[in-house]
Design a protein around this motif. Structure first.
Motif, PDB file in Angstrom:
ATOM      1  N   GLU A 107       2.069  11.574   9.708  1.00  0.00           N
ATOM      2  CA  GLU A 107       1.367  10.343   9.363  1.00  0.00           C
ATOM      3  C   GLU A 107       0.498   9.849  10.509  1.00  0.00           C
ATOM      4  O   GLU A 107      -0.607   9.324  10.287  1.00  0.00           O
ATOM      5  CB  GLU A 107       2.379   9.269   8.974  1.00  0.00           C
ATOM      6  CG  GLU A 107       1.770   7.945   8.554  1.00  0.00           C
ATOM      7  CD  GLU A 107       2.821   6.931   8.152  1.00  0.00           C
ATOM      8  OE1 GLU A 107       2.441   5.765   7.956  1.00  0.00           O
ATOM      9  OE2 GLU A 107       4.011   7.300   8.031  1.00  0.00           O
ATOM     10  N   MET A 128       0.838  -1.193   0.000  1.00  0.00           N
ATOM     11  CA  MET A 128       0.000   0.000   0.000  1.00  0.00           C
ATOM     12  C   MET A 128       0.875   1.246   0.000  1.00  0.00           C
ATOM     13  O   MET A 128       2.018   1.223   0.451  1.00  0.00           O
ATOM     14  CB  MET A 128      -0.923   0.001   1.216  1.00  0.00           C
ATOM     15  CG  MET A 128      -0.199   0.002   2.560  1.00  0.00           C
ATOM     16  SD  MET A 128      -1.365  -0.214   3.930  1.00  0.00           S
ATOM     17  CE  MET A 128      -0.314   0.202   5.334  1.00  0.00           C
ATOM     18  N   VAL A 175      -4.657   5.909   2.304  1.00  0.00           N
ATOM     19  CA  VAL A 175      -3.984   4.641   2.046  1.00  0.00           C
ATOM     20  C   VAL A 175      -4.546   4.068   0.750  1.00  0.00           C
ATOM     21  O   VAL A 175      -5.763   3.870   0.632  1.00  0.00           O
ATOM     22  CB  VAL A 175      -4.207   3.641   3.197  1.00  0.00           C
ATOM     23  CG1 VAL A 175      -3.668   2.258   2.820  1.00  0.00           C
ATOM     24  CG2 VAL A 175      -3.541   4.144   4.475  1.00  0.00           C
ATOM     25  N   LEU A 207      -3.981  -3.345   8.415  1.00  0.00           N
ATOM     26  CA  LEU A 207      -4.427  -1.957   8.511  1.00  0.00           C
ATOM     27  C   LEU A 207      -4.913  -1.625   9.913  1.00  0.00           C
ATOM     28  O   LEU A 207      -4.601  -0.548  10.447  1.00  0.00           O
ATOM     29  CB  LEU A 207      -5.538  -1.701   7.495  1.00  0.00           C
ATOM     30  CG  LEU A 207      -6.130  -0.295   7.523  1.00  0.00           C
ATOM     31  CD1 LEU A 207      -5.184   0.691   6.849  1.00  0.00           C
ATOM     32  CD2 LEU A 207      -7.498  -0.269   6.858  1.00  0.00           C
ATOM     33  N   VAL A 266      -9.114   4.818   3.114  1.00  0.00           N
ATOM     34  CA  VAL A 266      -8.546   3.772   2.257  1.00  0.00           C
ATOM     35  C   VAL A 266      -9.241   3.778   0.908  1.00  0.00           C
ATOM     36  O   VAL A 266     -10.483   3.796   0.838  1.00  0.00           O
ATOM     37  CB  VAL A 266      -8.720   2.378   2.902  1.00  0.00           C
ATOM     38  CG1 VAL A 266      -8.201   1.286   1.969  1.00  0.00           C
ATOM     39  CG2 VAL A 266      -8.014   2.319   4.245  1.00  0.00           C
ATOM     40  N   ILE A 290      -7.854   7.796   8.818  1.00  0.00           N
ATOM     41  CA  ILE A 290      -7.398   7.078   7.622  1.00  0.00           C
ATOM     42  C   ILE A 290      -8.544   6.936   6.627  1.00  0.00           C
ATOM     43  O   ILE A 290      -9.675   6.591   7.003  1.00  0.00           O
ATOM     44  CB  ILE A 290      -6.868   5.683   7.996  1.00  0.00           C
ATOM     45  CG1 ILE A 290      -5.603   5.800   8.851  1.00  0.00           C
ATOM     46  CG2 ILE A 290      -6.591   4.849   6.746  1.00  0.00           C
ATOM     47  CD1 ILE A 290      -5.137   4.470   9.430  1.00  0.00           C
ATOM     48  N   ILE A 313       0.942   5.242   1.307  1.00  0.00           N
ATOM     49  CA  ILE A 313       0.333   6.088   2.335  1.00  0.00           C
ATOM     50  C   ILE A 313       0.708   7.542   2.057  1.00  0.00           C
ATOM     51  O   ILE A 313       1.891   7.879   1.964  1.00  0.00           O
ATOM     52  CB  ILE A 313       0.824   5.696   3.742  1.00  0.00           C
ATOM     53  CG1 ILE A 313       0.603   4.195   3.994  1.00  0.00           C
ATOM     54  CG2 ILE A 313       0.126   6.536   4.807  1.00  0.00           C
ATOM     55  CD1 ILE A 313       1.314   3.680   5.236  1.00  0.00           C
TER      56      ILE A 313
END
Length: 289
Positions: free
Chosen positions: A67, A59, A104, A130, A74, A72, A61
């Motif tokens: 970060e 993945m 992500v 994840l 996805v 998050i 990011i």
């Protein structure tokens, strides 16, 4: 109904009257590549973060200042499980990173190198990775967005073994855009499954169709948005409509939306634009507008 055409989104677009279907796909990929390359230059990133045993099980990011300590989002790309990669799938990064999210972008091995069933297992492995990553980096929530085949993979995560994982309660919103949820008809078409590249038979098509599965009771805490474009093909609209009806029977938190003036491609191309109808919809649901 011509199922070969219906399962070929480029042939059903309202723009196909004036454009060669191949031109629509070429334009779609070009827009994705250009935007992905742009956001890699503009934002911080960690690329090719592994969650599995092969190179494709990884993945990317993207984030702005830090970060950790950020929610998050996805994104899982489409491509009938045989095309596209995360390298050209940073289409939704900018609007979300600018609003304090990290994005992500997940990848997976493709058919025929693996079967569709193996891709589903890889997606479950990704979820486990994840959730631990989210906890380790103090994410307050996780949202998912998938397009077409990517929506299918997300829908396959609504099972008990997935939503009983530690910290699965972090999952808040899921956006399923122009997805495929019943494989039985689709598997018999050359448009979606040439030479049975997905390695499906009648039994596995049923077993791997989210529209035919009972979902985990833990899914009631997740808001599921079933979305499609006004100019999606009739069969893609039907897939979304019937899947929504199936979810309704299971008393899940749902929303059903048809995005006007969009086809199977523009509905994703416009994720790069925070003022577009589709991204504006997502931002509102996330409480960002």
């Amino acid at each position: 109904m011509d199922l070969e055409k219906e399962y070929s989104p480029s042939q059903c677009s309202h723009r196909a009257i004036d454009n060669n279907p191949a031109d629509l796909i070429e334009s779609f990929v070009k827009i994705h590549i250009e935007e992905t390359e742009r956001v890699k230059k503009v934002y911080k990133s960690r690329l090719d973060v592994s969650y599995g045993d092969t190179k494709m099980q990884s993945m990317d990011i993207y984030f702005k200042d830090k970060e950790s300590d950020t929610p998050i989002f996805v994104y899982i790309h489409g491509g009938y499980w045989i095309e596209l990669t995360k390298a050209e799938s940073g289409i939704c990064v900018a609007p979300l990173v600018e609003r304090g999210y990290r994005v992500v972008v997940m990848d997976y091995d493709q058919c025929p190198n693996v079967t569709l069933e193996e891709i589903v297992q890889q997606t479950k492995k990704f979820l486990k990775f994840l959730l631990k990553y989210a906890t380790d980096t103090n994410a307050e929530s996780i949202s998912f967005c998938g397009h077409s085949a990517g929506s299918y993979l997300i829908a396959m995560l609504f099972q008990q073994d997935c939503l009983d994982l530690p910290n699965a309660n972090l999952i808040k919103d899921i956006f399923l855009i122009s997805g495929i949820y019943d494989l039985r008809e689709m598997r018999q078409t050359n448009a979606a499954n040439p030479n049975n590249v997905l390695s499906l038979d009648e039994e596995s098509a049923k077993r791997l169709s989210p529209a035919l599965l009972e979902f985990s009771k833990s899914a009631v805490n997740i808001k599921i948005h079933v979305i499609f474009g006004e100019h999606d093909s009739e069969v893609f609209k039907k897939q979304s409509t019937e899947f929504f009806k199936q979810l309704e029977k299971q008393n899940l938190a749902l929303e059903y939306s048809e995005v006007m003036d969009h086809d199977h491609f523009t509905i994703i191309e416009e994720l790069r634009n925070s003022e577009s109808s589709i991204m504006n919809f997502i931002l509102k649901k996330l409480g960002l507008k």
